[in-house]
Design an enzyme around this catalytic site. Structure first.
Site, short mmCIF file in Angstrom:
data_model
loop_
_atom_site.label_atom_id
_atom_site.label_comp_id
_atom_site.label_asym_id
_atom_site.label_seq_id
_atom_site.Cartn_x
_atom_site.Cartn_y
_atom_site.Cartn_z
N GLY A 51 41.15 50.15 55.37
CA GLY A 51 41.22 51.31 55.68
C GLY A 51 42.29 51.86 55.80
O GLY A 51 43.31 51.03 54.62
N SER A 52 42.29 52.48 55.85
CA SER A 52 43.56 53.80 55.57
C SER A 52 44.43 52.72 56.75
O SER A 52 44.49 53.07 57.63
CB SER A 52 43.03 55.11 56.27
OG SER A 52 42.95 55.27 57.68
N LYS A 97 30.78 45.37 59.24
CA LYS A 97 29.97 47.15 59.39
C LYS A 97 30.98 47.62 58.28
O LYS A 97 32.10 47.62 58.30
CB LYS A 97 30.95 47.47 60.64
CG LYS A 97 30.05 48.60 60.57
CD LYS A 97 31.54 49.72 62.06
CE LYS A 97 32.83 50.73 60.95
NZ LYS A 97 32.14 51.95 60.52
N CYS A 150 42.50 51.59 46.67
CA CYS A 150 43.64 51.54 47.35
C CYS A 150 44.55 51.16 46.55
O CYS A 150 46.27 51.85 46.67
CB CYS A 150 44.15 50.32 48.50
SG CYS A 150 43.47 48.88 48.00
N GLU A 190 49.60 59.52 50.39
CA GLU A 190 48.28 58.84 49.74
C GLU A 190 47.46 60.38 49.11
O GLU A 190 46.48 60.50 50.24
CB GLU A 190 47.87 57.93 49.81
CG GLU A 190 47.06 56.90 49.52
CD GLU A 190 45.89 55.59 50.33
OE1 GLU A 190 45.68 56.17 51.35
OE2 GLU A 190 45.91 54.38 49.54
N GLU A 227 44.33 45.25 55.78
CA GLU A 227 44.22 46.08 54.27
C GLU A 227 44.53 47.70 54.28
O GLU A 227 43.28 47.75 54.54
CB GLU A 227 43.14 45.42 53.59
CG GLU A 227 43.28 43.70 53.24
CD GLU A 227 44.48 43.44 52.33
OE1 GLU A 227 45.14 44.33 51.58
OE2 GLU A 227 44.91 41.72 53.23
N THR A 233 43.95 54.53 60.51
CA THR A 233 42.96 53.24 61.08
C THR A 233 43.28 52.45 61.68
O THR A 233 43.14 51.50 62.39
CB THR A 233 41.43 53.90 60.69
OG1 THR A 233 41.16 55.15 60.57
CG2 THR A 233 40.00 52.88 61.58
N GLY A 234 44.16 51.92 60.40
CA GLY A 234 44.56 50.45 60.60
C GLY A 234 45.36 49.84 62.43
O GLY A 234 45.88 49.00 62.87
#
Ligand code: NAD
Length: 475
Positions: free
Chosen positions: A221-222, A170, A277, A374, A243, A225-226
């Site tokens: 992702g961020s 996705k 990242c 970030e 990651e 969200t992780g």
């Protein structure tokens, strides 16, 4: 608008989707294509297809799986012009960088095909034989962000497929098209159902991570969200590799040749419009070289061309999407409100699209939001230091621990500094170099697990140990 009707790939078939959503070109802010908005039923079909394809794929000899990864890479290589043009249009990055993302994806698949799946004999005595073998986990949900849609997908696809897993891939809602097109081009290369590509709006990610038919979530992702992904995976104790975000420090020692490092340091922070990242997000410069280096970086910044990634000569494109654009502007506004000094940039862009000028701040305080958070955009704080222990402390004082770089001519001292930095990857006199043969992952809240190298392959495997008591047979 493009005429192409983008479709998902589910069980090897084109699925147009019952609903669609618009995809913008960030250089104009205009919708130029529609992507399928995967429904729950279509997601169920994708996961079911991956499940059904699993036994045969797992039983396929690894040499054949290697061959098919290389065949996938070949298809990507043949289609670099089309895929990279499309990637620039939806992602915004300059065309040569888009070619790098797509070509890098092919390279990653080829190199991943060379990994070995280990087995380990821990005992072979008169009494007993013990062997640990590594098999696939099952159905992998591969979730990718919008900054490097193709290479980050390949980070997951290569090792996951090599190890005998099947995949539901996705892309992010703001960059689905190149990935969908890749799925279309790869139909027929792999057996049906081994690789399914779906796209959707914000509702799709949570559906996928909570899906009972998924065994492993490989997420990039961020950090925010992780955390949600981990929570949602807990429902059925799915394996996760996360990651996540970073706030990478660069430490520039007083012995550097300012004229030699200025350009490299600039690109460490600003490549891909700072949306990496492992971009340098805080640049600590020793006080002895702070002034000349600051001037050299700013002078170089003035020569860099910002614009539509599709135009020849563009070196930095727009921010990828409106949400990120607003976030970066908010951080700039915060710096203004607090009276921090700008060396360049900071003003709003008047052209359409999500453009933010190269913005460099002069030694804001350590607790400034632009230092602590970030930014993921073309804004960089330069920070002065005069003591090595102090700067190592400042570099480590972060919830993140993804990467860090050290710039010096004293390589022994650099190794000692590397030893003390809390980050999964350290670069000495370079930045952002990654290898399919080396582990890449985050300390602290930058992630769980790794991608790349033998360790990265094992993230897609589960261990099974067989103990055989020989005495029982021979007695
Ligand atoms: P994001 O977390 O918003 O989205 C990443 C992906 O997760 C997208 O595909 C999105 O649709 C999906 N998603 C969103 N909410 C979800 C949910 N609740 N459940 C499941 N999936 C969900 O990140 P982004 O803004 O697309 O990417 C930027 C971030 O990614 C930055 O923080 C950056 O540092 C990080 N990043 C990390 C790495 C790494 O390897 N460590 C690499 C690239 C980017």
């Amino acid at each position: 608008m493009t005429d192409h009707k983008f479709t998902m790939t589910i069980n090897g078939k084109a699925i147009a989707g019952t609903e669609t959503f618009g995809v913008e070109n960030p250089a104009t802010g205009q919708v130029f294509a529609q992507a399928p908005d995967c429904s729950k039923a279509e997601l169920d079909a994708a996961v079911a297809a991956a499940r059904a394809a699993l036994p045969a794929w797992k039983a396929t000899p690894i040499e054949k799986r290697r061959e098919l990864l290389n065949a996938m890479a070949g298809v990507i290589m043949q289609n670099i012009p089309e895929l990279s043009r499309l990637l620039t249009r939806e992602q915004g990055k300059p065309h040569p960088d888009a070619e790098g993302d797509v070509g890098g994806g092919a390279f990653w698949l080829m190199e991943s095909s060379k990994h070995e799946i280990p087995e380990h004999v821990s005992e072979d005595s008169a009494e007993r034989h013990a062997i640990t073998r590594y098999g696939p986990i099952g159905v992998v949900a591969a979730i990718v962000p919008w900054n490097f849609p193709i290479i980050l997908a390949a980070f997951k696809l290569g090792p996951a497929l090599l190890a005998g897993n099947t995949v539901v891939l996705k892309p992010a809602p703001t960059t689905p098209l190149t990935t969908l097109r890749l799925g279309e081009l790869l139909r027929g290369v792999l057996p049906d159902g081994v690789l399914n590509v779906i796209s959707g709006s914000d509702r799709l990610g949570p559906w996928l991570t909570a899906h009972k038919g998924v065994d492993k979530v490989s997420f990039t992702g961020s950090t925010q969200t992780g955390r949600k992904v981990m929570e949602s995976a807990a429902g059925s104790l799915k394996r996760v590799t996360l990651e996540l975000g970073g706030n990478d420090p660069a430490i520039v020692m007083p012995d550097v040749d300012v004229t030699k490092v200025a350009e490299d340091l600039f690109w460490a922070a600003f490549r891909n419009t700072g949306q990496i990242c492992i971009a340098t997000k805080r640049m600590y410069i020793h006080k002895d070289v702070y002034e000349p280096l600051k001037t050299a970086i700013v002078e170089y910044a003035k020569t860099v061309k910002i614009g539509d990634g599709a135009e020849q000569g563009t070196q930095i494109g727009p921010i990828q999407n409106s949400a990120q654009y607003k976030r970066v502007l908010e951080l700039i506004q915060d710096a203004k409100d607090n009276g921090y000094k700008f060396l360049i940039g900071g003003e709003a862009s008047s052209v359409p699209g999500y453009f933010v000028p190269i913005t460099i701040l002069d030694n804001p305080p350590e607790n400034a939001r632009i230092v602590q958070e970030e930014q993921f955009g073309p804004v960089l704080p330069l920070l002065k230091f005069d003591n090595l222990d102090e700067v190592i402390g400042r570099a480590n004082d972060s919830e993140y621990g993804l990467g860090a770089s050290i710039w010096t001519t004293d390589l022994d001292r650099a190794q000692q500094i590397a030893e003390q930095l809390q980050a999964g990857t350290i670069w000495i006199n370079e930045s952002q170099h990654l290898s399919p043969h080396a582990a890449f992952g985050g300390f602290k809240q930058s992630g769980i697990g790794v991608e790349g190298g033998p360790d990265g392959v094992l993230e897609f495997c589960q261990a099974k140990t067989v103990f055989t008591r020989k005495a029982a047979v021979t007695a």
